[in-house]
Write a protein that holds these residues in place. Structure first.
Motif, short mmCIF file in Angstrom:
data_model
loop_
_atom_site.label_atom_id
_atom_site.label_comp_id
_atom_site.label_asym_id
_atom_site.label_seq_id
_atom_site.Cartn_x
_atom_site.Cartn_y
_atom_site.Cartn_z
N PRO A 137 -6.64 -6.04 2.66
CA PRO A 137 -5.38 -5.67 2.01
C PRO A 137 -5.60 -4.82 0.77
O PRO A 137 -6.66 -4.85 0.17
CB PRO A 137 -4.80 -7.04 1.62
CG PRO A 137 -6.00 -7.91 1.42
CD PRO A 137 -7.01 -7.44 2.43
N MET A 141 -1.24 -3.87 3.20
CA MET A 141 -1.47 -5.31 3.04
C MET A 141 -1.87 -5.99 4.36
O MET A 141 -2.37 -7.09 4.36
CB MET A 141 -0.22 -6.00 2.46
CG MET A 141 0.06 -5.60 1.01
SD MET A 141 -1.36 -5.76 -0.11
CE MET A 141 -1.04 -7.37 -0.83
N ASN A 142 -1.66 -5.29 5.49
CA ASN A 142 -2.01 -5.90 6.79
C ASN A 142 -3.26 -5.28 7.41
O ASN A 142 -3.61 -5.61 8.54
CB ASN A 142 -0.83 -5.73 7.75
CG ASN A 142 0.40 -6.45 7.25
OD1 ASN A 142 0.34 -7.61 6.90
ND2 ASN A 142 1.52 -5.73 7.19
#
Lengths: 302, 65
Positions: A137, A141-142
């Motif tokens: 992240p 963030m994924n």
């Protein structure tokens, strides 16, 4: 720095991410598919590299336009299974153009259907090596990165490049935790035993320590002075827009920037400059950096 | 891994990609950087000397648009 023969890096540019092929005896896996506008060249490069071998699986490190834009075309051409990071599944299924930073940044991608997802902590066997999917992240963030412990190879996506890392979008978008996440990801990388980093952009490189030192220094500077991140972010956004456009009449720039939400959003959040001042700053700084030329009233991507 | 390995020198030869990334069918060259498909696909495996040799060939190439 050398890679085992079953790993083939198709080094692209900035608008398209690198495409990483991992060969088995009778099939291949592709990691990241480049930008939609370059899909034809991506397919030609893949055909050349595969030499008739089937492409069974396509994996994305993260779902930004420069990494997943060729997914639909590759799937049509090869019928491959597509895996996305688990955190992106909902946005991909719904094709949420805002959270995928498409409409929001003026970038495009062709919608595709993913077949399954990969979670941080999952293990994949590719090219005779065991790869751990690690959370990465920060920039996204994924995002995931993939680490082959035995061969000491890290496929880092945009979490770490030889001279930097991808824009910390959460911070730019006013979402919490971007700096902390970026720092945690760099720290996680620094704990790995690495001989070779295959970044999302740029050449594969061996000196992970030096790259991490550069990255930490950049991160420290942005965290101390977020306006610096904002100015850098706006420049990167415009240089991407220009790569997509090719050229634009300078007179068109005000309306162009108004039509793409991220420019005003970053300006308002961090700088609060009058629009004309922002435009002048961007054009001058990108010319100075050699990313843009201004000729006879035309902005031309350099 | 030390600073004398070929790696340090290889990274000095920048890719000529300018993000056009469209092959011109007639000439077989990329419209942006003028490399062939083979040269683009193999770029990351070339030594610094091989990369320089490719770069030296590019200016003479023209497209047949």
């Amino acid at each position: 720095m050398s890679l085992p023969p079953q790993i083939q890096v198709l080094q692209r540019g900035w608008l398209s991410s690198n495409n990483i092929l991992i060969h088995e005896k009778d099939s291949c896996t592709l990691i990241d598919s480049g930008y939609v506008a370059h899909a034809a060249q991506t397919l030609q490069l893949l055909a050349h590299a595969l030499g008739g071998k089937p492409l069974a699986h396509l994996i994305n490190t993260h779902c930004h336009s420069d990494h997943m834009g060729g997914n639909a075309a590759v799937q049509r051409a090869y019928g491959c299974r597509i895996s996305v990071p688990a955190g992106e599944a909902a946005a991909i299924a719904a094709w949420d153009e805002t959270s995928l930073l498409l409409r929001y940044t003026g970038q495009s991608a062709e919608r595709f259907r993913h077949d399954d997802t990969i979670d941080a902590g999952d293990s994949l066997r590719l090219g005779g090596l065991e790869w751990e999917a690690l959370a990465a992240p920060g920039h996204d963030m994924n995002a995931l990165m993939f680490y082959a412990r035995e061969a000491r190879i890290l496929i880092s996506g945009d979490a770490l490049w030889e001279n930097g890392f991808g824009l910390i979008f959460p911070e730019l978008l006013g979402q919490p935790g971007g700096y902390a996440a970026t720092r945690a990801t760099l720290e996680a990388i620094s704990r790995l035993d690495i001989d070779t980093v295959i970044p999302g952009h740029g050449a594969p490189f061996g000196d992970a320590e030096r790259a991490l030192a550069t990255a930490f220094a950049r991160l420290d500077a942005y965290e101390r002075d977020p306006a610096k991140l904002a100015r850098h972010g706006l420049k990167v956004m415009l240089s991407f827009s220009m790569m997509i456009q090719g050229k634009m009449a300078l007179a068109e720039l005000p309306r162009f920037l108004e039509g793409i939400p991220i420019y005003a959003a970053i300006n308002r959040r961090f700088l609060d400059w009058p629009e004309s001042e922002l435009r002048n700053y961007l054009v001058q700084d990108l010319q100075r950096a050699g990313a843009l030329k201004l000729e006879d009233g035309w902005l031309i991507a350099a | 891994m030390n600073s004398l390995t070929p790696c340090a020198q290889e990274q000095e030869v920048a890719s000529p990609c300018i993000d056009v990334c469209r092959m011109d069918a007639a000439s077989g060259y990329c419209e942006g950087c003028r490399r062939t498909l083979e040269e683009i696909a193999s770029w990351s495996t070339y030594s610094a000397a091989e990369k320089r040799a490719v770069l030296a060939r590019l200016p003479a190439r023209s497209l047949k648009l």
